[in-house]
Design a protein around this motif. Structure first.
Motif, mmCIF file in Angstrom:
data_model
loop_
_atom_site.group_PDB
_atom_site.id
_atom_site.type_symbol
_atom_site.label_atom_id
_atom_site.label_comp_id
_atom_site.label_asym_id
_atom_site.label_seq_id
_atom_site.Cartn_x
_atom_site.Cartn_y
_atom_site.Cartn_z
ATOM 1 N N CYS A 429 -26.706 34.093 -22.858
ATOM 2 C CA CYS A 429 -25.581 34.651 -23.610
ATOM 3 C C CYS A 429 -25.909 36.099 -23.963
ATOM 4 O O CYS A 429 -27.078 36.493 -24.039
ATOM 5 N N ASP A 430 -24.868 36.889 -24.155
ATOM 6 C CA ASP A 430 -25.047 38.284 -24.572
ATOM 7 C C ASP A 430 -25.174 38.404 -26.089
ATOM 8 O O ASP A 430 -25.977 39.178 -26.599
ATOM 9 N N HIS A 456 -32.512 37.141 -24.432
ATOM 10 C CA HIS A 456 -31.397 36.431 -23.818
ATOM 11 C C HIS A 456 -30.421 37.438 -23.224
ATOM 12 O O HIS A 456 -30.303 38.571 -23.693
ATOM 13 N N SER A 458 -26.621 37.174 -20.542
ATOM 14 C CA SER A 458 -25.690 36.308 -19.829
ATOM 15 C C SER A 458 -26.130 36.107 -18.380
ATOM 16 O O SER A 458 -26.494 37.061 -17.684
#
Length: 479
Positions: A429-430, A456, A458
């Motif tokens: 995820c962004d 993390h 995406s």
């Protein structure tokens, strides 16, 4: 005798056949859903293709949007490249184009099903929409497989929206075909409507079956995870109980034997001092008595008395030596008891590697790889509990949210630091929204003066890095 041999042969054949089929099917169990989906694609797509293949071009049913498109293609485009003088030639080319379209559609559905199971990038809504349009254009039975794929690969609400869209699009095309056909629009339109309702029910049934199978596999995976966590927790609990029991025994040993041995040492010290004093007084008294004795006594009586007096100091010396040896033995025994008690109290190591191995080995998805450095220093009990909880919480988050295929857990020990890296190949995820699990991990690490860092992005997975100062951890070891 023949009856016995025949029954034995039947049992032998039954056992052999079961063993053969179990060995044949067991490798396919992890991919059972994929195998069933591919089989359905081959059955529905292959049936339509071969039904069309063994039908004469003039008798083939091309009254679908894809059939109309093939007719337009042959009449407007292909006729400019190839000379088509007769209607039979045009019908043959229309039939060939439609047959090619049917074969390509079957291959497309089969390939996309396999790719969706292997790669998350092929689970996009755009590809589902393309498949829906292409299958509706030919009114293909592969729409049944597509309805099942909605339930298998999409969240429930999105899958339900796609199912409603499929039913609406199919109903519109089907009703347009029915009421624009002079034969069906007159007296037989009820048959077309009944066929439409039956087809929609089949879509709902396939969707429900796929949803039920998906939930069944999800529950099986959750059951395996719970069983693995139970086994790993049992290992941790057994080690904790063992350490607690050994600490209790060591404490009782110190309290009981240590007190008794200390008292015994005191009494032996007192006995040695008294025996030494008594031996000195006795030697002095014997010397005085020997000087004051009469010289007129007989030689025999003087010899007896001198032997008795000379043997008394020798007996006292032996008694003093025995007491001295007893005191030294009691002192050594007390020192050994204290050494054993200290070692038992300080032995607070938990078999963390075994607990994590049991936890990771029983997780069906994702495939977890666990790497440990060779143990340089035993991991204290409270640090082992903290690491186990953090790894367990990370695995739970990956299973629930990441949709990962593989997961890597690495534990390294440096001179003054414990480093644990947990990485997966999930969707990532962004923007991260921390949940209660991550907050609990931070709180547990703070109790051990540890830190938690996150990486993390995406489509690039998720990475957790846990660092615990090892010297501080050893200082914080409970006694």
């Amino acid at each position: 005798m023949p009856h016995v041999s025949s029954s034995f042969s039947v049992k032998y054949l039954d056992t052999s056949s079961r063993r053969f089929f179990s060995q044949l099917i067991s490798p396919l169990k992890p991919h059972l859903a994929l195998v069933c989906g591919l089989f359905a694609c081959i059955i529905f797509g292959g049936f339509e293709f071969f039904e069309l293949f063994f039908t004469a071009p003039a008798q083939a049913n091309l009254h679908t949007p894809a059939g109309f498109f093939c007719q337009w293609w042959v009449r407007e485009i292909l006729s400019n490249w190839i000379v088509l003088d007769t209607d039979a030639a045009r019908i043959e080319w229309q039939y060939f184009c439609y047959l090619s379209y049917s074969a390509a559609l079957s291959l497309l559905f089969t390939a996309l099903l396999w790719l969706r199971n292997q790669h998350r990038a092929f689970r996009s809504d755009g590809l589902f929409a393309v498949q829906l349009v292409l299958a509706v254009l030919s009114m293909s039975a592969l729409l049944l497989v597509l309805a099942a794929q909605f339930a298998a690969f999409l969240p429930f609400r999105r899958a339900l929206r796609f199912l409603v869209l499929l039913m609406l699009v199919y109903s519109g095309v089907h009703l347009f075909y029915v009421f624009n056909n002079p034969v069906l629009a007159g007296a037989h339109w009820k048959i077309g409507v009944f066929y439409l309702v039956a087809q929609l029910l089949l879509y709902c049934i396939c969707f429900a079956l796929a949803l039920a199978v998906k939930r069944y596999f999800k529950q099986c995976a959750q059951l395996k995870i719970a069983y693995a966590e139970l086994q790993a927790t049992q290992i941790m609990l057994s080690d904790t109980v063992r350490i607690t029991e050994r600490t209790r025994i060591a404490r009782d040993l110190h309290d009981i034997l240590g007190h008794q041995l200390t008292a015994l040492n005191l009494h032996l010290d007192l006995a040695v001092r008294h025996s030494a004093a008594a031996g000195t007084d006795l030697n002095m008294a014997s010397n005085v008595e020997s000087n004051t004795e009469s010289n007129t006594e007989s030689n025999a009586e003087s010899n007896i008395e001198s032997n008795i007096e000379s043997s008394t100091p020798s007996l006292d010396r032996r008694l003093q030596q025995a007491l001295q040896v007893s005191r030294e033995l009691a002192h050594d025994l007390l020192a050994e008891v204290r050494t054993v008690v200290s070692s038992e109290k300080n032995d607070k190591e938990i078999n963390l590697q075994q607990a994590l191995s049991i936890l990771c080995a029983s997780i069906p998805q994702p495939k977890i790889t666990l790497q440990f450095d060779e143990s340089k220093t035993p991991v204290p009990m409270h640090i082992a509990h903290c690491i186990f909880y953090c790894v367990q919480e990370a695995i739970t988050n990956v299973i629930r949210h990441a949709d990962a295929k593989t997961m890597q857990i690495t534990l390294k020990q440096y001179e003054h630091m414990l480093n644990i890296q947990i990485q997966d190949d999930g969707q990532g995820c962004d923007i991260l929204q921390p949940n209660h699990g991550l907050q609990g991990m931070r709180e547990r690490l703070q109790l051990c003066n540890g830190t938690l860092s996150l990486k993390h992005a995406s489509k690039q997975g998720f990475c957790l890095e846990l660092q615990i100062p090892f010297d501080v951890a050893l200082k914080g070891l409970p006694t």
